[in-house]
Design an enzyme around this catalytic site. Structure first.
Site, mmCIF file in Angstrom:
data_model
loop_
_atom_site.group_PDB
_atom_site.id
_atom_site.type_symbol
_atom_site.label_atom_id
_atom_site.label_comp_id
_atom_site.label_asym_id
_atom_site.label_seq_id
_atom_site.Cartn_x
_atom_site.Cartn_y
_atom_site.Cartn_z
ATOM 1 N N LYS A 8 -3.881 -64.448 -8.390
ATOM 2 C CA LYS A 8 -4.121 -64.245 -9.494
ATOM 3 C C LYS A 8 -4.666 -62.709 -9.477
ATOM 4 O O LYS A 8 -4.802 -62.874 -10.827
ATOM 5 C CB LYS A 8 -5.034 -65.466 -10.165
ATOM 6 C CG LYS A 8 -5.317 -66.325 -9.577
ATOM 7 C CD LYS A 8 -4.211 -67.090 -11.034
ATOM 8 C CE LYS A 8 -4.340 -69.004 -11.371
ATOM 9 N NZ LYS A 8 -2.349 -68.737 -12.498
ATOM 10 N N SER B 190 -3.595 -76.353 -3.690
ATOM 11 C CA SER B 190 -2.478 -76.119 -4.391
ATOM 12 C C SER B 190 -1.802 -75.707 -3.179
ATOM 13 O O SER B 190 -0.831 -76.086 -3.427
ATOM 14 C CB SER B 190 -2.649 -75.229 -5.020
ATOM 15 O OG SER B 190 -3.407 -73.441 -5.285
#
Length: 304
Positions: free
Chosen positions: A50, A265
């Site tokens: 991110k 994830s």
């Protein structure tokens, strides 16, 4: 002294290593001619994939004149985007308000506040991320700040079109045949897919989504009303539904058998990558290792 010879922190976002798995692929790896590669996004300055869209959203908004240092920025986040935005806001001189469901890990909360961000926790039992997104919009309408909106902001996938996709293409010398990513905001899979498909339309794009009843940080299947506006279903060739228990088990195996301590994830994306490997031969399969596992230690998933 020429100060330009030294890099600033924002110049260290991206260019992450691509690492070949040695043990976990087993029979679906070398015996079938397959190579499985992890893109090590935990190597970014704030520790996750991110960092790329966080930097992109703020720099591109600055270029347009939408924001200027000293402004207050608001974002609803499940963790990694918030940490990355808090870092970039600190670097560029912004106040940052982050809104996050209260069931996410303590490490994520602490990382955000360490960068100087204000943290607002919302009740997970009242809607989780959907509730947080609505609150961010409400605060913006009340004049409390500017929402960057990673879910609708084209500068999110643009970061991956400009950096993640080209890096994977270059690092594999154009041999990549499959790209596998967890799906949250969908920015990573959208931008990377666009670039890889431009270079070779035959590259297969695989999205990891949670199976019914599974709660995996960083992997979401959104209700239709909250589907990210940046999402384009035509950019994903297939979906793999990931059970929470499978992702958590794989996170432990990835650390213990490969020495890669990554988040859940990332492990979910690997579960999907191994399923693909069982079906193909002579393929180069790249999956996104979204972040580092030390961000999840307090959850206890590595204790079993």
């Amino acid at each position: 002294m020429n100060q330009d010879q030294y890099l600033t922190l924002e110049q260290l976002v991206g260019n992450t290593p691509l690492v070949r798995l040695q043990r976990l692929p087993g029979e679906v790896g070398t015996p079938r001619g397959n190579v499985i590669l992890g893109k090590m996004e935990g190597n970014n300055p704030a520790g996750s994939v991110k960092d790329r869209p966080a930097l992109s959203m703020i720099l591109e908004a600055e270029k347009r004149g939408d924001i200027k240092p000293g402004d207050t920025l608001i974002e609803a986040t499940s963790g990694n985007t918030g940490i990355a935005l808090a870092m970039v806001a600190a670097m560029r001189g912004y106040k940052m308000i982050l809104i996050m469901p209260d069931n996410l890990s303590l490490e994520r909360r602490a990382s955000m506040t360490a960068y100087g961000a204000e943290l607002i926790l919302t009740p997970a039992d009242q809607g989780g991320m959907e509730y947080a997104r609505d609150l961010a919009t409400k605060m913006q309408s009340e004049g409390k700040g500017i929402v960057l909106d990673q879910f609708a902001n084209p500068d999110n996938p643009l970061a991956h079109f400009k950096t993640t996709g080209p890096e994977i293409w270059s690092q594999t010398a154009g041999r990549v045949t499959h790209f596998v990513s967890a799906m949250g905001t969908t920015g990573t899979i959208m931008g990377t897919s666009k670039f890889l498909k431009f270079m070779n339309p035959n590259v297969q794009i695989v999205g990891a989504q949670p199976a019914e009843g599974s709660q995996i940080p960083g992997i979401r299947k959104w209700p239709q009303a909250y589907l990210p506006k940046i999402y384009d279903a035509t950019r994903v060739d297939r979906f793999e539904l990931i059970e929470q228990s499978d992702a958590e088990t794989m996170a432990r195996r990835l650390a213990a058998e490969e020495g890669i301590c990554a988040g859940v994830s990332a492990a979910g994306a690997l579960v999907a990558a191994l399923r693909v490997a069982a079906e193909v031969r002579d393929s180069t399969i790249v999956f996104i290792v979204c972040d580092r596992g030390d961000r999840y230690l307090s959850t206890g998933i590595f204790n079993q």
